[in-house]
Scaffold this motif. Structure first.
Motif, mmCIF file in Angstrom:
data_model
loop_
_atom_site.group_PDB
_atom_site.id
_atom_site.type_symbol
_atom_site.label_atom_id
_atom_site.label_comp_id
_atom_site.label_asym_id
_atom_site.label_seq_id
_atom_site.Cartn_x
_atom_site.Cartn_y
_atom_site.Cartn_z
ATOM 1 N N TYR A 65 -27.655 -25.996 -1.034
ATOM 2 C CA TYR A 65 -27.278 -26.488 -2.360
ATOM 3 C C TYR A 65 -27.347 -28.011 -2.481
ATOM 4 O O TYR A 65 -27.274 -28.548 -3.586
ATOM 5 C CB TYR A 65 -25.875 -25.995 -2.725
ATOM 6 C CG TYR A 65 -25.824 -24.500 -2.910
ATOM 7 C CD1 TYR A 65 -26.360 -23.901 -4.054
ATOM 8 C CD2 TYR A 65 -25.256 -23.678 -1.936
ATOM 9 C CE1 TYR A 65 -26.334 -22.527 -4.218
ATOM 10 C CE2 TYR A 65 -25.221 -22.300 -2.093
ATOM 11 C CZ TYR A 65 -25.762 -21.732 -3.234
ATOM 12 O OH TYR A 65 -25.739 -20.363 -3.399
ATOM 13 N N PHE A 71 -31.761 -27.868 -7.061
ATOM 14 C CA PHE A 71 -31.096 -28.110 -8.338
ATOM 15 C C PHE A 71 -31.907 -28.915 -9.357
ATOM 16 O O PHE A 71 -31.490 -29.050 -10.507
ATOM 17 C CB PHE A 71 -29.728 -28.788 -8.129
ATOM 18 C CG PHE A 71 -29.761 -30.121 -7.431
ATOM 19 C CD1 PHE A 71 -30.134 -31.269 -8.105
ATOM 20 C CD2 PHE A 71 -29.394 -30.226 -6.103
ATOM 21 C CE1 PHE A 71 -30.140 -32.496 -7.479
ATOM 22 C CE2 PHE A 71 -29.392 -31.456 -5.455
ATOM 23 C CZ PHE A 71 -29.766 -32.595 -6.150
ATOM 24 N N ARG A 73 -34.652 -29.207 -12.023
ATOM 25 C CA ARG A 73 -35.400 -28.298 -12.872
ATOM 26 C C ARG A 73 -36.328 -29.090 -13.795
ATOM 27 O O ARG A 73 -36.181 -30.295 -13.968
ATOM 28 C CB ARG A 73 -34.444 -27.439 -13.710
ATOM 29 C CG ARG A 73 -33.542 -26.539 -12.873
ATOM 30 C CD ARG A 73 -34.357 -25.434 -12.200
ATOM 31 N NE ARG A 73 -33.510 -24.538 -11.433
ATOM 32 C CZ ARG A 73 -33.312 -24.642 -10.132
ATOM 33 N NH1 ARG A 73 -33.883 -25.627 -9.462
ATOM 34 N NH2 ARG A 73 -32.536 -23.790 -9.497
ATOM 35 N N TYR A 81 -31.071 -25.583 -21.101
ATOM 36 C CA TYR A 81 -29.689 -25.483 -20.621
ATOM 37 C C TYR A 81 -28.751 -26.252 -21.541
ATOM 38 O O TYR A 81 -27.669 -25.765 -21.889
ATOM 39 C CB TYR A 81 -29.594 -26.011 -19.194
ATOM 40 C CG TYR A 81 -28.163 -26.126 -18.718
ATOM 41 C CD1 TYR A 81 -27.489 -25.023 -18.211
ATOM 42 C CD2 TYR A 81 -27.482 -27.339 -18.807
ATOM 43 C CE1 TYR A 81 -26.166 -25.114 -17.804
ATOM 44 C CE2 TYR A 81 -26.159 -27.441 -18.401
ATOM 45 C CZ TYR A 81 -25.509 -26.324 -17.897
ATOM 46 O OH TYR A 81 -24.189 -26.424 -17.510
ATOM 47 N N ASP A 91 -25.036 -20.873 -18.597
ATOM 48 C CA ASP A 91 -24.695 -20.069 -17.432
ATOM 49 C C ASP A 91 -24.026 -20.924 -16.359
ATOM 50 O O ASP A 91 -24.303 -22.109 -16.229
ATOM 51 C CB ASP A 91 -25.950 -19.416 -16.847
ATOM 52 C CG ASP A 91 -26.603 -18.449 -17.821
ATOM 53 O OD1 ASP A 91 -25.858 -17.813 -18.587
ATOM 54 O OD2 ASP A 91 -27.846 -18.343 -17.803
ATOM 55 N N HIS A 93 -23.427 -22.125 -12.539
ATOM 56 C CA HIS A 93 -24.299 -22.325 -11.382
ATOM 57 C C HIS A 93 -23.436 -22.604 -10.160
ATOM 58 O O HIS A 93 -22.444 -23.328 -10.244
ATOM 59 C CB HIS A 93 -25.255 -23.492 -11.615
ATOM 60 C CG HIS A 93 -26.296 -23.238 -12.655
ATOM 61 N ND1 HIS A 93 -26.010 -23.218 -14.006
ATOM 62 C CD2 HIS A 93 -27.633 -22.988 -12.545
ATOM 63 C CE1 HIS A 93 -27.127 -22.976 -14.686
ATOM 64 N NE2 HIS A 93 -28.111 -22.830 -13.822
ATOM 65 N N ASN A 97 -25.864 -27.648 -11.966
ATOM 66 C CA ASN A 97 -26.633 -27.086 -13.062
ATOM 67 C C ASN A 97 -27.801 -28.031 -13.377
ATOM 68 O O ASN A 97 -27.852 -29.146 -12.853
ATOM 69 C CB ASN A 97 -25.745 -26.843 -14.293
ATOM 70 C CG ASN A 97 -25.123 -28.125 -14.824
ATOM 71 O OD1 ASN A 97 -25.808 -29.090 -15.122
ATOM 72 N ND2 ASN A 97 -23.802 -28.133 -14.943
#
Length: 222
Positions: A65, A71, A73, A81, A91, A93, A97
């Motif tokens: 992580y 992470f 994107r 998002y 959502d 994460h 996020n």
């Protein structure tokens, strides 16, 4: 549904986070005091620089992580998002996020610029950065001006980060702060964490720390 906790943040990521908070705090306070406190301002700046270098290394070699590839994107995904977040449909994460991921990058860049310009800065009274002699007096004074201006941008980004944490902690009921202390996040269901080779993690983390410290030492010793 049953609930359990998943290990998300390794010890090195957590130490990085809280040491960066402390280093920026000390740099801010000592800079405001001036005078003899500027020696602590310099030390805090060196620590910030070392932490940034470490986090870049850890973004490629660290735990699952902590890696940038986990992470970061695309702009389209991040925009999607943010749109869902405004509608209250974002959502959860386990790691960062999409928006938070890019926030990490911006914070790292601002910290790098702040610590980097500090190496060449000169307050024209008592203190100068260890590399100020490389750029000459006039350029050093100009870099000092940018050093002060960019700190305002860093403070603004920190404020945005804190607001985001409050939003997720208070309104989304996500244990953001607790996770950065314990390393674990509660999850619903039977979701399992990523398997980690702890001995390898300690070896890689310790090596990254040594490389970062050596890099800072080399820079300030030029």
């Amino acid at each position: 549904m049953s609930s359990s906790s998943v290990r998300v943040w390794d010890i090195f990521t957590r130490l990085f986070h809280w040491l960066l908070v402390a280093a920026i705090g000390v740099a801010w306070w000592s800079g405001e005091q001036g005078g003899e406190w500027m020696s602590w301002h310099l030390r805090a700046g060196y620590l910030v620089l070392g932490l940034v270098i470490f986090r870049v290394i850890w973004g490629f070699a660290g735990s699952h992580y902590a890696r940038f590839g986990q992470f970061l994107r695309s702009p389209a995904s991040t925009l999607g998002y943010l749109k869902n977040m405004l509608k209250g449909r974002d959502d959860a994460h386990l790691g960062h996020n999409p928006a938070g991921g890019w926030g990490v990058i911006v914070l790292l860049l601002l910290c790098a610029v702040q610590a980097g310009t500090g190496l060449f800065a000169n307050d024209d009274i008592f203190t100068e950065g260890p590399l100020a002699y490389l750029v000459g007096y006039d350029l050093s004074i100009e870099i000092t001006r940018w050093h002060k201006l960019m700190f305002n941008a860093l403070l603004a980004m920190i404020a945005l980060h804190v607001l985001a944490v409050v939003y997720h902690q208070r309104f989304r009921k996500e244990a953001i702060v607790q996770a950065m202390i314990t390393g674990k996040k509660p999850v619903a269901g039977e979701l399992a964490g990523v398997t980690v080779n702890r001995s390898r993690e300690w070896l890689l983390g310790s090596t990254a720390v040594l490389i970062s410290a050596a890099a800072v030492w080399g820079l300030i010793s030029l």
